[in-house]
Design an enzyme around this catalytic site. Structure first.
Site, PDB file in Angstrom:
ATOM      1  N   ALA A 267       0.849  -1.196   0.000  1.00 37.05           N
ATOM      2  CA  ALA A 267       0.000   0.000   0.000  1.00 37.05           C
ATOM      3  C   ALA A 267       0.880   1.239   0.000  1.00 37.05           C
ATOM      4  O   ALA A 267       1.963   1.239   0.587  1.00 37.05           O
ATOM      5  CB  ALA A 267      -0.923   0.011   1.210  1.00 37.05           C
ATOM      6  N   ASP A 268       0.412   2.270  -0.663  1.00 29.63           N
ATOM      7  CA  ASP A 268       1.101   3.548  -0.626  1.00 29.63           C
ATOM      8  C   ASP A 268       0.098   4.643  -0.909  1.00 29.63           C
ATOM      9  O   ASP A 268      -0.963   4.392  -1.483  1.00 29.63           O
ATOM     10  CB  ASP A 268       2.248   3.615  -1.634  1.00 29.63           C
ATOM     11  CG  ASP A 268       3.316   4.599  -1.177  1.00 29.63           C
ATOM     12  OD1 ASP A 268       3.084   5.817  -1.303  1.00 29.63           O
ATOM     13  OD2 ASP A 268       4.362   4.155  -0.672  1.00 29.63           O
ATOM     14  N   GLN A 269       0.447   5.845  -0.496  1.00 26.91           N
ATOM     15  CA  GLN A 269      -0.459   6.976  -0.664  1.00 26.91           C
ATOM     16  C   GLN A 269       0.314   8.171  -1.197  1.00 26.91           C
ATOM     17  O   GLN A 269       1.434   8.435  -0.765  1.00 26.91           O
ATOM     18  CB  GLN A 269      -1.094   7.324   0.676  1.00 26.91           C
ATOM     19  CG  GLN A 269      -2.221   8.324   0.585  1.00 26.91           C
ATOM     20  CD  GLN A 269      -2.855   8.546   1.945  1.00 26.91           C
ATOM     21  OE1 GLN A 269      -2.167   8.866   2.900  1.00 26.91           O
ATOM     22  NE2 GLN A 269      -4.152   8.369   2.033  1.00 26.91           N
TER      23      GLN A 269
END
Length: 197
Positions: A71-73
């Site tokens: 996951a990354d934002q």
């Protein structure tokens, strides 16, 4: 086995609250290098978020048995990507930059097993900060403390930072950096055994 390629306290809490059993195993990737690569090929902020999530999931899955969640934002404001502030002074500058404007959070999410990508997606949200003065900003930062340094926006919607916002459009879990509903749907499809552990 389910593995989270992250040490994010928020992501770990969201998975635990959803009743998932997992082990954290942070990925070691060149985030800025991958970001530059995607942007250099004409990609946009959502593409960067997705690519980073995929890279994290695949990297950890090459050395760990099981299904890996990456996951990354990414935060985009006026066409520019902003990153986690280095200190509280940088956080104050970042909040001032976002004040009175709408910015977008793009959360990439991916699943991988044995070095192979199984699934990936990107979810987005639009957030509008109201105009605030320095005293309000400093009060919020004092209440939040260094925890805001773990956020690309230098704020936490689950904390006192919510005082700075005027409008939010999008999924709450996406804003927190882990699009939980698409992730659960993908786990049901690609790794249903992880939901019954």
């Amino acid at each position: 086995m389910l593995i989270l390629a992250s040490q994010s306290a928020t992501r770990k809490a969201l998975l635990a609250d959803a009743g998932l059993r997992f082990e954290p195993s942070p990925a070691q990737i060149d985030e800025r290098g991958l970001e530059a690569e995607v942007l250099g090929k004409g990609g946009d902020a959502p593409a960067v978020a997705r690519r980073l999530a995929e890279a994290k999931a695949v990297a950890v899955s090459t050395s760990r048995a099981g299904v890996v969640i990456g996951a990354d934002q990414v935060l985009a404001s006026d066409g520019e990507l902003l990153h986690k502030p280095a200190d509280l002074d940088a956080a104050a500058r970042q909040l001032d930059r976002l004040a009175g404007r709408t910015h977008h959070l793009h959360a990439g999410i991916a699943l991988a097993r044995a070095g192979r990508l199984l699934w990936s997606s990107t979810e987005s949200a639009a957030l509008t900060m109201r105009r605030f003065d320095a005293a309000e900003r400093e009060q919020v930062l004092a209440l939040e403390g260094p925890e805001v340094l773990a956020s690309v926006g230098a704020y936490r919607l689950e904390g006192a930072s919510i005082r700075l916002f005027e409008r939010i459009e999008g999924d709450y879990f996406t804003i927190l950096g882990l699009p939980l509903l698409p992730l659960l749907a993908a786990l049901r499809q690609h790794a249903p055994e992880t939901l019954s552990q």
